[in-house]
Design a protein around this motif. Structure first.
Motif, PDB file in Angstrom:
ATOM      1  N   ASP A 193      39.389 -47.933  42.849  1.00  0.00           N
ATOM      2  CA  ASP A 193      39.667 -46.640  42.230  1.00  0.00           C
ATOM      3  C   ASP A 193      40.999 -46.625  41.472  1.00  0.00           C
ATOM      4  O   ASP A 193      41.472 -45.565  41.074  1.00  0.00           O
ATOM      5  CB  ASP A 193      39.640 -45.521  43.274  1.00  0.00           C
ATOM      6  N   GLN A 194      41.591 -47.804  41.215  1.00  0.00           N
ATOM      7  CA  GLN A 194      42.883 -47.872  40.535  1.00  0.00           C
ATOM      8  C   GLN A 194      42.785 -48.421  39.110  1.00  0.00           C
ATOM      9  O   GLN A 194      43.747 -48.934  38.556  1.00  0.00           O
ATOM     10  CB  GLN A 194      43.862 -48.697  41.381  1.00  0.00           C
ATOM     11  N   ARG A 195      41.636 -48.237  38.503  1.00  0.00           N
ATOM     12  CA  ARG A 195      41.408 -48.694  37.131  1.00  0.00           C
ATOM     13  C   ARG A 195      42.399 -48.092  36.141  1.00  0.00           C
ATOM     14  O   ARG A 195      42.890 -48.766  35.244  1.00  0.00           O
ATOM     15  CB  ARG A 195      39.981 -48.353  36.734  1.00  0.00           C
ATOM     16  N   THR A 235      42.352 -45.765  49.391  1.00  0.00           N
ATOM     17  CA  THR A 235      41.338 -44.718  49.531  1.00  0.00           C
ATOM     18  C   THR A 235      39.964 -45.287  49.201  1.00  0.00           C
ATOM     19  O   THR A 235      38.949 -44.746  49.618  1.00  0.00           O
ATOM     20  CB  THR A 235      41.644 -43.526  48.597  1.00  0.00           C
ATOM     21  N   ASP A 236      39.931 -46.381  48.453  1.00  0.00           N
ATOM     22  CA  ASP A 236      38.687 -47.062  48.080  1.00  0.00           C
ATOM     23  C   ASP A 236      38.837 -48.519  48.503  1.00  0.00           C
ATOM     24  O   ASP A 236      39.666 -49.236  47.951  1.00  0.00           O
ATOM     25  CB  ASP A 236      38.481 -46.971  46.568  1.00  0.00           C
ATOM     26  N   LEU A 257      39.103 -54.071  42.604  1.00  0.00           N
ATOM     27  CA  LEU A 257      38.969 -53.952  41.156  1.00  0.00           C
ATOM     28  C   LEU A 257      38.975 -55.371  40.593  1.00  0.00           C
ATOM     29  O   LEU A 257      39.901 -56.137  40.862  1.00  0.00           O
ATOM     30  CB  LEU A 257      40.116 -53.142  40.565  1.00  0.00           C
ATOM     31  N   ASP A 296      33.941 -52.766  39.938  1.00  0.00           N
ATOM     32  CA  ASP A 296      34.275 -52.667  41.354  1.00  0.00           C
ATOM     33  C   ASP A 296      33.495 -53.719  42.112  1.00  0.00           C
ATOM     34  O   ASP A 296      32.299 -53.926  41.854  1.00  0.00           O
ATOM     35  CB  ASP A 296      33.899 -51.289  41.905  1.00  0.00           C
TER      36      ASP A 296
END
Length: 172
Positions: A83-85, A154-155, A159, A168
Motif C-alpha cells: 500500500d506504499q506505491r 498496514t498491508d 510492493l 503487489d
C-alpha cells in the motif's frame, strides 16, 4: 577480435525490456547530507553477505542522492509494503523539493544513523558504506548492516516492480 566473439552491443530499449521481466522489490534509500534528509526509490537492491551482513544498492551518478550518500557514508533502506506505491512514486520523481519531500509521510530517525525510515514499511536496515564500485552510469554502494527491524505494515503484501509497473505480491 574474431568473428565468433560477441560484439557486446545491446540496444538500451531491448536491455530494459529484457530486465523488465525480472521482478524486484521496491525500497526507499535515505541518507543525510549537512543535516538534510535525502531519499530515492531503489529497486536495484539486494543482500550480499551474511557474514559480515552486507547489502548493496545501485545509485545513478546523475542524481543528487549520489553525492549525498557518498558524502555521508551512512544510509538506510525501507522495504515498501503493497500500500506504499505513492511513496515509491514520490521518491522516484527527480526535481522534487528537497526540503518538503517527506511532508505527509510518516518517518522515524534510524537509531544508529539518524537516516529516515519509512513508517509502515515491511522492514528496514541501517548501513555504513563498506565499499563502492563503478557500475557504468551507476555506483554500486555496498553497505554493512548496523541495525535492522521488521515494520508494522498496514498491508503485509510486498510492493514489487515487474514489466514497468508496480504490483503487489500477496503475503502467503
Amino acid at each position: 577480435m574474431s568473428s565468433t566473439e560477441p560484439s557486446g552491443s545491446v540496444a538500451p530499449a531491448e536491455f530494459r525490456a529484457a530486465l523488465g521481466r525480472f521482478a524486484s522489490g521496491i525500497t526507499i534509500m535515505s541518507t543525510l547530507q549537512d543535516g538534510v534528509a535525502h531519499a530515492m526509490t531503489a529497486n536495484a537492491f539486494t543482500s550480499l553477505s551474511l557474514d559480515p551482513p552486507l547489502v548493496l544498492v545501485c545509485v545513478d551518478k546523475g542524481v543528487r542522492m549520489h553525492a549525498a550518500v557518498l558524502d555521508c557514508g551512512y544510509w538506510a533502506i525501507s522495504v515498501l509494503a503493497g500500500d506504499q506505491r505513492s511513496i515509491a512514486d514520490r521518491f522516484a520523481r527527480s526535481g522534487r523539493d528537497l526540503y518538503s519531500q517527506f511532508d505527509g509521510i510518516g518517518t522515524a530517525a534510524g537509531p544508529k544513523t539518524g537516516c529516515s525510515l519509512i513508517a509502515g514499511a515491511l522492514s528496514w536496515l541501517e548501513c555504513r558504506t563498506w565499499a563502492t564500485y563503478d557500475g557504468g552510469d551507476h555506483t554500486i554502494v555496498v553497505g554493512e548492516v548496523l541495525s535492522l527491524g521488521l515494520g508494522e505494515p498496514t498491508d503485509p503484501s510486498a510492493l514489487i516492480y515487474y514489466s514497468s509497473h508496480y504490483r503487489d505480491l500477496p503475503n502467503a
